[in-house]
Write a protein that holds these residues in place. Structure first.
Motif, PDB file in Angstrom:
ATOM      1  N   MET A  44       0.850  -1.186   0.000  1.00 27.62           N
ATOM      2  CA  MET A  44       0.000   0.000   0.000  1.00 27.62           C
ATOM      3  C   MET A  44       0.892   1.244   0.000  1.00 27.62           C
ATOM      4  SD  MET A  44      -2.894   0.867   2.747  1.00 27.62           S
ATOM      5  CE  MET A  44      -4.166   1.982   2.407  1.00 27.62           C
ATOM      6  N   ALA A  45       0.630   2.133  -0.905  1.00 25.68           N
ATOM      7  CA  ALA A  45       1.421   3.359  -1.064  1.00 25.68           C
ATOM      8  C   ALA A  45       0.975   4.417  -0.057  1.00 25.68           C
ATOM      9  CB  ALA A  45       1.267   3.873  -2.484  1.00 25.68           C
ATOM     10  N   MET A  46       1.815   5.413   0.091  1.00 26.75           N
ATOM     11  CA  MET A  46       1.517   6.528   0.987  1.00 26.75           C
ATOM     12  C   MET A  46       1.232   7.765   0.139  1.00 26.75           C
ATOM     13  SD  MET A  46       3.834   7.695   4.153  1.00 26.75           S
ATOM     14  CE  MET A  46       3.122   8.611   5.480  1.00 26.75           C
ATOM     15  N   ALA A  47       0.184   8.479   0.455  1.00 22.29           N
ATOM     16  CA  ALA A  47      -0.200   9.668  -0.308  1.00 22.29           C
ATOM     17  C   ALA A  47       0.733  10.834   0.008  1.00 22.29           C
ATOM     18  CB  ALA A  47      -1.636  10.065   0.007  1.00 22.29           C
ATOM     19  N   ALA A  48       0.993  11.660  -0.998  1.00 20.95           N
ATOM     20  CA  ALA A  48       1.849  12.841  -0.831  1.00 20.95           C
ATOM     21  C   ALA A  48       1.314  13.756   0.265  1.00 20.95           C
ATOM     22  CB  ALA A  48       1.964  13.591  -2.156  1.00 20.95           C
ATOM     23  N   ASP A  49       0.000  13.886   0.365  1.00 13.64           N
ATOM     24  CA  ASP A  49      -0.611  14.724   1.396  1.00 13.64           C
ATOM     25  C   ASP A  49      -0.275  14.214   2.796  1.00 13.64           C
ATOM     26  OD1 ASP A  49      -1.730  16.329  -0.552  1.00 13.64           O
ATOM     27  OD2 ASP A  49      -3.733  15.461  -0.383  1.00 13.64           O
ATOM     28  N   ASP A  50      -0.228  12.888   2.954  1.00 10.19           N
ATOM     29  CA  ASP A  50       0.102  12.300   4.252  1.00 10.19           C
ATOM     30  C   ASP A  50       1.561  12.567   4.622  1.00 10.19           C
ATOM     31  OD1 ASP A  50      -2.469  11.309   4.577  1.00 10.19           O
ATOM     32  OD2 ASP A  50      -1.967   9.379   3.669  1.00 10.19           O
ATOM     33  N   ILE A  51       2.444  12.487   3.637  1.00  2.19           N
ATOM     34  CA  ILE A  51       3.857  12.781   3.883  1.00  2.19           C
ATOM     35  C   ILE A  51       3.998  14.233   4.322  1.00  2.19           C
ATOM     36  CG2 ILE A  51       6.146  12.955   2.836  1.00  2.19           C
ATOM     37  CD1 ILE A  51       5.178  10.752   0.847  1.00  2.19           C
ATOM     38  N   GLU A  52       3.367  15.132   3.583  1.00  2.00           N
ATOM     39  CA  GLU A  52       3.441  16.550   3.907  1.00  2.00           C
ATOM     40  C   GLU A  52       2.875  16.823   5.293  1.00  2.00           C
ATOM     41  OE1 GLU A  52       2.237  20.962   2.199  1.00  2.00           O
ATOM     42  OE2 GLU A  52       1.745  19.187   1.009  1.00  2.00           O
ATOM     43  N   ARG A  53       1.766  16.214   5.627  1.00  2.00           N
ATOM     44  CA  ARG A  53       1.129  16.426   6.938  1.00  2.00           C
ATOM     45  C   ARG A  53       2.058  15.987   8.069  1.00  2.00           C
ATOM     46  NH1 ARG A  53      -0.943  12.936   9.981  1.00  2.00           N
ATOM     47  NH2 ARG A  53      -1.296  11.431   8.335  1.00  2.00           N
ATOM     48  N   LEU A  54       2.673  14.814   7.948  1.00  2.00           N
ATOM     49  CA  LEU A  54       3.585  14.328   8.987  1.00  2.00           C
ATOM     50  C   LEU A  54       4.775  15.269   9.169  1.00  2.00           C
ATOM     51  CD1 LEU A  54       3.611  10.510   8.190  1.00  2.00           C
ATOM     52  CD2 LEU A  54       2.671  11.587  10.246  1.00  2.00           C
ATOM     53  N   ILE A  55       5.307  15.745   8.064  1.00  2.00           N
ATOM     54  CA  ILE A  55       6.450  16.665   8.142  1.00  2.00           C
ATOM     55  C   ILE A  55       6.018  17.993   8.761  1.00  2.00           C
ATOM     56  CG2 ILE A  55       8.125  17.986   6.789  1.00  2.00           C
ATOM     57  CD1 ILE A  55       8.194  15.543   4.841  1.00  2.00           C
ATOM     58  N   LYS A  56       4.875  18.530   8.328  1.00  2.00           N
ATOM     59  CA  LYS A  56       4.389  19.810   8.860  1.00  2.00           C
ATOM     60  C   LYS A  56       3.990  19.690  10.334  1.00  2.00           C
ATOM     61  CE  LYS A  56       3.328  23.222   6.782  1.00  2.00           C
ATOM     62  NZ  LYS A  56       4.000  24.529   6.694  1.00  2.00           N
ATOM     63  N   ASP A  57       3.526  18.524  10.754  1.00  2.00           N
ATOM     64  CA  ASP A  57       3.209  18.323  12.172  1.00  2.00           C
ATOM     65  C   ASP A  57       4.467  18.473  13.025  1.00  2.00           C
ATOM     66  OD1 ASP A  57       0.545  17.875  11.633  1.00  2.00           O
ATOM     67  OD2 ASP A  57       0.636  15.704  11.961  1.00  2.00           O
ATOM     68  N   ARG A  58       5.587  17.994  12.514  1.00  6.09           N
ATOM     69  CA  ARG A  58       6.862  18.047  13.253  1.00  6.09           C
ATOM     70  C   ARG A  58       7.559  19.398  13.078  1.00  6.09           C
ATOM     71  NH1 ARG A  58      10.819  19.292  15.116  1.00  6.09           N
ATOM     72  NH2 ARG A  58      12.638  18.094  15.770  1.00  6.09           N
ATOM     73  N   PHE A  59       7.430  19.999  11.895  1.00  7.02           N
ATOM     74  CA  PHE A  59       8.086  21.268  11.577  1.00  7.02           C
ATOM     75  C   PHE A  59       7.032  22.269  11.095  1.00  7.02           C
ATOM     76  CE2 PHE A  59      10.995  17.782  10.445  1.00  7.02           C
ATOM     77  CZ  PHE A  59      12.044  18.035  11.319  1.00  7.02           C
ATOM     78  N   PRO A  60       6.273  22.867  12.015  1.00  6.83           N
ATOM     79  CA  PRO A  60       5.174  23.757  11.610  1.00  6.83           C
ATOM     80  C   PRO A  60       5.595  24.930  10.733  1.00  6.83           C
ATOM     81  CG  PRO A  60       5.039  23.246  13.952  1.00  6.83           C
ATOM     82  CD  PRO A  60       6.351  22.712  13.466  1.00  6.83           C
ATOM     83  N   ASP A  61       6.848  25.377  10.874  1.00  7.42           N
ATOM     84  CA  ASP A  61       7.323  26.522  10.096  1.00  7.42           C
ATOM     85  C   ASP A  61       7.801  26.133   8.698  1.00  7.42           C
ATOM     86  OD1 ASP A  61       9.720  25.178  11.035  1.00  7.42           O
ATOM     87  OD2 ASP A  61      10.825  26.974  10.442  1.00  7.42           O
ATOM     88  N   ALA A  62       7.840  24.851   8.417  1.00 12.67           N
ATOM     89  CA  ALA A  62       8.487  24.356   7.195  1.00 12.67           C
ATOM     90  C   ALA A  62       7.724  24.688   5.924  1.00 12.67           C
ATOM     91  CB  ALA A  62       8.677  22.845   7.274  1.00 12.67           C
ATOM     92  N   THR A  63       8.509  24.892   4.880  1.00 15.23           N
ATOM     93  CA  THR A  63       7.998  24.898   3.523  1.00 15.23           C
ATOM     94  C   THR A  63       8.280  23.500   2.994  1.00 15.23           C
ATOM     95  OG1 THR A  63       8.565  27.222   3.241  1.00 15.23           O
ATOM     96  CG2 THR A  63       8.215  25.930   1.237  1.00 15.23           C
ATOM     97  N   VAL A  64       7.240  22.815   2.540  1.00 18.87           N
ATOM     98  CA  VAL A  64       7.376  21.422   2.112  1.00 18.87           C
ATOM     99  C   VAL A  64       6.861  21.283   0.687  1.00 18.87           C
ATOM    100  CG1 VAL A  64       6.730  19.025   2.595  1.00 18.87           C
ATOM    101  CG2 VAL A  64       7.006  20.637   4.490  1.00 18.87           C
ATOM    102  N   GLN A  65       7.682  20.688  -0.174  1.00 21.79           N
ATOM    103  CA  GLN A  65       7.259  20.365  -1.539  1.00 21.79           C
ATOM    104  C   GLN A  65       7.457  18.873  -1.734  1.00 21.79           C
ATOM    105  OE1 GLN A  65      10.016  23.183  -3.446  1.00 21.79           O
ATOM    106  NE2 GLN A  65       8.197  24.097  -4.376  1.00 21.79           N
ATOM    107  N   ILE A  66       6.410  18.207  -2.188  1.00 21.18           N
ATOM    108  CA  ILE A  66       6.453  16.770  -2.428  1.00 21.18           C
ATOM    109  C   ILE A  66       6.184  16.527  -3.904  1.00 21.18           C
ATOM    110  CG2 ILE A  66       5.478  14.511  -1.851  1.00 21.18           C
ATOM    111  CD1 ILE A  66       6.669  15.837   0.602  1.00 21.18           C
TER     112      ILE A  66
END
Length: 76
Positions: free
Chosen positions: A1-23
């Motif tokens: 089962m693959a992981m959605a790009a939105d889920d990756i971004e959400r996990l990263i933003k949860d840990r780094f709220p100030d982050a700019t994230v591009q997936i």
């Protein structure tokens, strides 16, 4: 089962709220991604430390649900 790009971004933003994230889905299969993460929390950290911080944010999904992630990190 693959992981959605939105889920990756959400996990990263949860840990780094100030982050700019591009997936980007590299293969169009939801299994091979590239991520660029820019966060002030990376300032003064080595590239290896920055990547470890992002992998920790992914909560064990790396190598499992998330098969491959080409990672670029930087401080603003």
């Amino acid at each position: 089962m693959a992981m959605a790009a939105d889920d990756i971004e959400r996990l990263i933003k949860d840990r780094f709220p100030d982050a700019t994230v591009q997936i980007e889905d590299l293969a169009g299969d939801g299994d091979h991604y590239a991520a660029t993460v820019v966060s002030e929390e990376f300032r003064g950290k080595s590239r290896v430390q920055q990547h470890q911080m992002v992998y920790d944010a992914l909560q064990g999904n790396m190598g499992g649900t998330l098969h491959a992630l080409a990672l670029k990190t930087a401080a603003p």
